[in-house]
Design an enzyme around this catalytic site. Structure first.
Site, PDB file in Angstrom:
ATOM      1  N   GLY A 126      -8.756   0.168  -2.614  1.00 10.14           N
ATOM      2  CA  GLY A 126      -7.363   0.533  -2.828  1.00 10.14           C
ATOM      3  C   GLY A 126      -7.260   1.655  -3.839  1.00 10.14           C
ATOM      4  O   GLY A 126      -8.104   1.797  -4.721  1.00 10.14           O
ATOM      5  N   CYS A 127      -6.200   2.461  -3.724  1.00  6.93           N
ATOM      6  CA  CYS A 127      -6.099   3.662  -4.559  1.00  6.93           C
ATOM      7  C   CYS A 127      -5.973   3.323  -6.042  1.00  6.93           C
ATOM      8  O   CYS A 127      -6.663   3.897  -6.878  1.00  6.93           O
ATOM      9  CB  CYS A 127      -4.935   4.530  -4.088  1.00  6.93           C
ATOM     10  SG  CYS A 127      -3.342   3.689  -4.001  1.00  6.93           S
ATOM     11  N   TYR A 128      -5.074   2.382  -6.367  1.00  9.09           N
ATOM     12  CA  TYR A 128      -4.938   2.018  -7.777  1.00  9.09           C
ATOM     13  C   TYR A 128      -6.215   1.354  -8.293  1.00  9.09           C
ATOM     14  O   TYR A 128      -6.504   1.402  -9.489  1.00  9.09           O
ATOM     15  CB  TYR A 128      -3.773   1.044  -7.963  1.00  9.09           C
ATOM     16  CG  TYR A 128      -2.407   1.676  -7.920  1.00  9.09           C
ATOM     17  CD1 TYR A 128      -2.043   2.664  -8.822  1.00  9.09           C
ATOM     18  CD2 TYR A 128      -1.446   1.251  -7.007  1.00  9.09           C
ATOM     19  CE1 TYR A 128      -0.773   3.231  -8.805  1.00  9.09           C
ATOM     20  CE2 TYR A 128      -0.174   1.806  -6.975  1.00  9.09           C
ATOM     21  CZ  TYR A 128       0.158   2.790  -7.886  1.00  9.09           C
ATOM     22  OH  TYR A 128       1.420   3.340  -7.874  1.00  9.09           O
TER      23      TYR A 128
END
Lengths: 337, 337, 337, 337
Positions: free
Chosen positions: D145-147
Site C-alpha cells: 500500500g502507498c502509505y
C-alpha cells in the site's frame, strides 16, 4: 467616522491582509500604512488586490507617521516591534503581529530569536480562558503565531480539562506558502512549491515554545509542513488521553469550550476540517476523536494563517481593545471553492 | 431588518457564493435556500465554509418556499428558470443567474441550449451604457455569463467608440474550475486539472452569442481554457483597430468608460491583470495596449467567475433593483495571496 | 560507453532537465555539469530530484571543464553562448538552448536582447521540413524557444500549405512557471502564482520574431500567460483560412505533416490537448478546427516547456547530430496524472 | 523480445502508471490491458498522456485475455484479485497492487474490507530484510500500500534495530489526490482540493494494520491528509527512542539499512524530503532527527504514491520475479520542477 488605525509593515502578506480587513471594517479608518523598503510605492503596487486603496502610498516606518492613529498594528520583522512601540505617542494602543512580546520566558526567546527579549504583552488569543477580558483592558497586545492558534484551539481545553496528557503531545501542521513570507527565496518559488509537500525546521521551529506556553503542553514534538496552497494551516494534534474519557467526552470538552465562540466551529461528528473552508476568514474548524487502538486523542484544526492565524486575530483583538463588537469587520465564513 | 431574499439552487458553486454574499450583506436577510437533490441537507454539509449558516437546512425548490421572499436569486440549471419564475407570487423580484433570459435572438438560444426559449429579461450588466437605470427599474433581471463579463468589460466600449473593428475579434479566456460546476465529472477531478491547462468547446461555447450581443462584435473567435485554480477568469481580447487611434487613445476609451465605476479598475499603464487579485471579489481588472506590429488592440481582463462573473454581479443587480447602495455587501478587493 | 556530453549552466531548470534526460539516456554519459554561481555545490543540492547524481559536484563554467566532452549543451543566460562556444576545443559539437543563435535577422536580435548578435546556427526543430537532415549534418545547433515550438508545430504546416493567412495570426499561450526561470523574483513566488493566471510582455515578448521566422507568419499578435503549474505550455493559435479549405482539409495538413513524427500527436477529432499529458515528456499534442462563424482556423498545442520546449528538444537534436536513434532517451509519454 | 506482461485494471491511475512504466521498460512487452467498464475504449482515451499506446484498445477483464502473458499485474478494486488470479493459466506470475493478499491476519482484513480474506502472498517490499530473495522466488506477490511504503521505509529499520519504541508510533502522512482514485466523487473535484489540506479516515484508514505488520509497530496513530497535488506522499513518522541512542545513531541505522538500495536516499543531514523530488519516480527520500526536548525520533519520507507507492514498486517486484535487473525500466530520479 471610525477609529483611526495604522499599519506598520504593510508591504508583507500579514500587512496586506490587515489593510484588506481594515478597508472592509465598518468601525476602522486607515490613516497610515508604512513599509521601510517600499516607502513611496503605491499600496496597489504591492497589493494589486486592494482596489479600494488605489492612490494610497506607503509611508516610511517612522514614529511620526503614526501621529494621527489611535491604534497601530505592527506587522514588522521579529525584533523590530519594541523600538517602534516605545516611540509611539502615549495613549496609542498597539497590536503586535510579531513574536517580540509573546513569550513569557526570556530563555525561550533567546533560543529561537536574535537580539534582546522585549518583554511580554497581553497575549492576544481571545478564546483562551480569561484572555478576552484581559485583551479588552490592555493597551498592548501580542497577537498569536499562526501555528500556535492552530495548535492551541484544539489542545488547550483538553489539557486544561485534564483529559489530555501534557507530557506526550505530537503536532504535525501543514501551512500554505504565505506563512513563509514574501521575501523571494528560491525554495518558495511557485516552480518549487507546486506538486510539493515538505517538512522543515523539524523539532526546531520558533513557534514551539509559544505552543507549549499557550496550551500547557510540557513535551511537544512539532513538525511543520509546507503545502502547495497560498493560505491555510491544517494541524493534526495528538496526545495521550488521561483517565478513561472516551471520544464523546473529549469532544464534549471542545463543544463546551467553544459553544459561544463566533469564530470557532466544532464540526458535526465525523466531518473533518478543510483549510479551504477557512480561506480568507477569521474562522477555525475543529474535529476530534479517540483512536482507541493507538491510545491517542487526535484533534484536527483548520485556519487561514493570514486570518485567524495573523491579521484576523489582530483585528479581533483590536475590536476588543476599542470596545467595538468583537466580530466587526470579520467573518467566520471562508471564500470557497 | 433587511430585504428578505431567497436562493433557488443553493447547492452549486454560484448558489454557495450567493449565500456567502448574502450572509455578509448589511441589507439582505436570507429567508430560504433551496436545492432539489440536496433538499433536507444542511447548508454547511454542502458548503462547509459557510460557518454562520450552521443549522440552516436546504429546502426543496418549490414555489411555496419563496412565499416570504421579496427577491429571489435563481441559480438553477439552464432551462429551469422560467417555470419557477412564473410560479412565484406577483411582486417578487427575480435575478436569474442562468442563461434562460439573456439572449435576444431565439435562434441563438436554440443553437446552444435545449428546450424552448424563455424570452429576454433586462440584461444585468450595470456597467453597460443605460443598463444601470434599466436594472433599477426592472423586476426581472438576467445576470450575465461569466465569460461574457470578462469579454465585455474590455471590449464593449472599444466597439461602441468605433476604435475596434467588430468584424475580427479573437478572445481566449482561461477559467478556474468552479466555472465548470459541481457535478463530479471525471475530467474535473483534482488529479486531472492539476498541472493542466486545456482548451474546450473551441468555437462552440454557449457564451459566444451572448458575448457578441453584449459587445457588438459581429465576428468572434472564442476559445475557453480550463486552468488549475478554483476561481478566476483571465480574458485576452484582441481586435483590429479602426482608424488611427493609438495605444493612448484606446486606453482613454476604457479610462472614461469606467472612471466612476466602483468595481472596474483600469490598471496603471504597463501593469497587467491577475485573477488572484480579484479572488472572492466583485472587481474587474483591465489593461489594454496596441501591438503596432501585429496591428491589433490587445485588452486583458481579470474577474472572479463566481464574483463579478456570477453571484457578485447578481447581488449588484439586486442592490440596484432594491434601491440599496449599489456596492452594499460587495467589495472590489480580492482575497490575496 | 556512451557519447561523452556536458551541460554548461546546469543549475537552472532547463539545465536540470538536461541532467535528468542524460541520466536516463542509454547512449550519453555525463562528463561535466557546470554553473557559475553554483560551482562547488552538489548537483543534488540544486536538483534534489536527481538522486542518481548524488555526489556529483557542479564545476565552474570554464572552457577547460569541457575538455573531455564530445558534445556540450549550453543552458546559459542569453548572450553568453557565443563566447563559450568559441573557446571550446575544435570538433566539439554544441547544442545551444539559449536564444543567441536562433534569429536570422540581427535587427530582431537587437530589438529584444542586449549585446551583439552572435550569428545564426542551424535551427533545432527537427519536425520542420529539411531541418532533420540539416541538424544531423551540423556541429552547432540552436535549439528552439519554448513558446516557438508550441506555436510553430501547429502553424508552420498551415502557412506552408497555403491554407492559413500569414498576415493575421493571433497566438495566446499559457506557460507553467518554470518557463520564467529560477531567479527568485517576487512575482514568481508560490504565494503569487497560486490561484492566478496573468498576462505579461503583451505584444513585446522576445519569442515573437522567432515565431514569425519559424512559422512564416508576417503579422503576429502574441500574448503569453503565466499559469499556476510548474511545467507546460498550451498555445491557442488562430489564423484566417485562405481559400475554401474546410476543417477536414486543414486537419489533413497537420495529419500529413506529422504522420511519421514520433513526438507529435494529432489527437482524435474533437479531443483537445492537455499540458498534463505532456508533463515530463518530449511530446506535443495538437488539435485543429475551423470556426466557420468567426472565419478562423483555431489550432491548439500542448508541450512541456522544459521537454519539447527546451531540454527534450535539445537531446533530440543531439541524437541526430551524434547518429543515435532520434528517440533515444526520450519519450512521447507524459507523466500523468 | 521482452517478457510478455499484461495489466488487469488498466483504466485507473495505478493501471495507467503501470502502462507508462511498461512502455518505457526495455525488458517488458505489453500484450494486454483490460478494464471492465472501459473495455473497448482506446487506452489514450483514458490516458491521453500515453502517446505511444495510440491505437491500443482496452479489453474486458476476462481470464482468456491473459493467455499470452507471462506475468500479469492486477490493479483491480479491493476484493477482485483472488478470483482472477485463480483463473489464470498455471505458470503465470502475478503481482497484485490491491490489498487482497497483503495482510497476514484475517481479522485485520475483515475489519477494514468487505468479503472473504483471500490469503497472504509474498509481500512486495524488496527493501525489507529477506524480502528481495523471497520476491525473486515467488510466483505471487502482493505489492505494498502507498502509505505503507512511506511509513515503513523510515520506521521498520528503527524498530528492528531496537532504537524506536514500537508501542508509541504516530504517523501523519499527506497524499496527493491520485491516491484517492479516479472515481468522480464530489470531494475530489479540482474545485474542492485546490487551496485545501484536509484529514480523513482519522484512526480508521485501512492501511493501518498493514503499516503495523510491515514495521513491527504495536501501537500506531495514523492520520492521512489530502494535499492539493496530483502525486506524492510525505509521511512524518515519530516514535519514542529506546535507550540512549542519539540523532547520529538513529541516522546511522537508516544509513546502513539503505546503503546499497538504488531507490532509497537518506538525504544529507539537515535536508528534508520533498514529494516533488520523487514525482514520477520509484525513489524514496528519507531524513531523520531526534527532538531531544520532545523525546521523539522524527523521521520523514517522500515517495510518489503511484511510483514507489504502487506501480513502480510492482515493476520492481516483477523485475525480481523475472530475473531482470531490479532497476530496469525504473528510475530514482523525479520529474521536477
Amino acid at each position: 467616522m471610525g477609529v483611526r488605525v495604522a499599519v506598520a509593515g504593510a508591504s508583507g502578506y500579514a500587512g496586506g491582509e490587515l489593510l484588506r480587513l481594515i478597508a472592509g471594517h465598518p468601525g476602522l479608518d486607515l490613516v497610515a500604512a508604512t513599509g521601510d523598503s517600499s516607502a513611496g510605492r503605491a499600496v496597489t503596487d504591492l497589493h494589486p488586490h486592494l482596489a479600494t486603496l488605489a492612490g494610497v502610498p506607503l509611508r516610511p516606518t517612522a514614529p511620526e507617521e503614526f501621529a494621527d492613529a489611535e491604534l497601530v498594528f505592527l506587522a514588522l520583522p521579529h525584533g523590530h516591534s519594541a523600538a517602534l512601540a516605545a516611540a509611539l505617542p502615549a495613549g496609542v494602543k498597539v497590536v503586535d503581529l510579531g513574536a517580540d512580546h509573546r513569550l513569557v520566558d526570556p530563555a525561550d526567546w533567546h533560543r529561537y530569536y536574535p537580539g534582546e527579549h522585549a518583554g511580554r504583552w497581553t497575549y492576544g488569543l481571545p478564546e483562551l480562558p480569561g484572555q478576552r477580558a484581559a485583551i479588552a483592558a490592555a493597551d498592548r497586545v501580542a497577537a498569536t503565531g499562526c501555528y500556535v492558534v492552530a495548535s492551541t484551539l484544539p489542545l488547550a481545553p483538553l489539557i486544561a480539562a485534564g483529559v489530555a496528557d501534557p507530557d506526550d503531545v505530537v503536532v504535525v501542521a501543514a501551512s500554505g506558502t504565505s506563512g513563509a513570507g514574501r521575501s523571494p527565496k528560491p525554495h518558495l518559488l511557485g516552480s518549487e512549491v507546486l506538486n510539493d509537500v515538505s517538512a522543515y525546521k523539524v523539532g526546531t521551529h520558533q513557534h514551539t515554545p509559544e505552543i507549549k506556553q499557550a496550551t500547557g503542553a510540557r513535551s511537544l514534538s512539532f513538525t511543520p509542513l509546507l503545502a502547495p496552497m497560498p493560505r491555510g494551516i491544517l494541524a493534526t494534534v495528538t496526545a495521550r488521553p488521561t483517565g478513561t474519557a472516551g471520544a464523546g467526552e473529549v469532544r464534549q470538552v471542545l463543544a463546551e469550550a467553544y459553544a459561544d465562540e463566533p469564530f470557532v466551529s466544532l464540526l458535526p461528528d465525523g466531518t473533518w476540517p478543510h483549510t479551504a473552508a477557512t480561506f480568507g476568514s477569521n474562522g477555525c474548524q475543529l474535529q476530534i476523536t479517540i483512536d482507541a487502538d493507538a491510545g491517542r486523542i487526535v484533534a484536527v484544526s483548520a485556519i487561514d494563517n493570514l486570518g485567524k492565524g495573523a491579521a484576523g486575530q489582530a483585528v479581533q483583538c483590536a475590536n476588543l481593545m476599542l470596545g467595538l463588537p468583537e466580530t466587526a469587520g470579520l467573518t467566520a465564513n471562508g471564500v470557497a471553492p
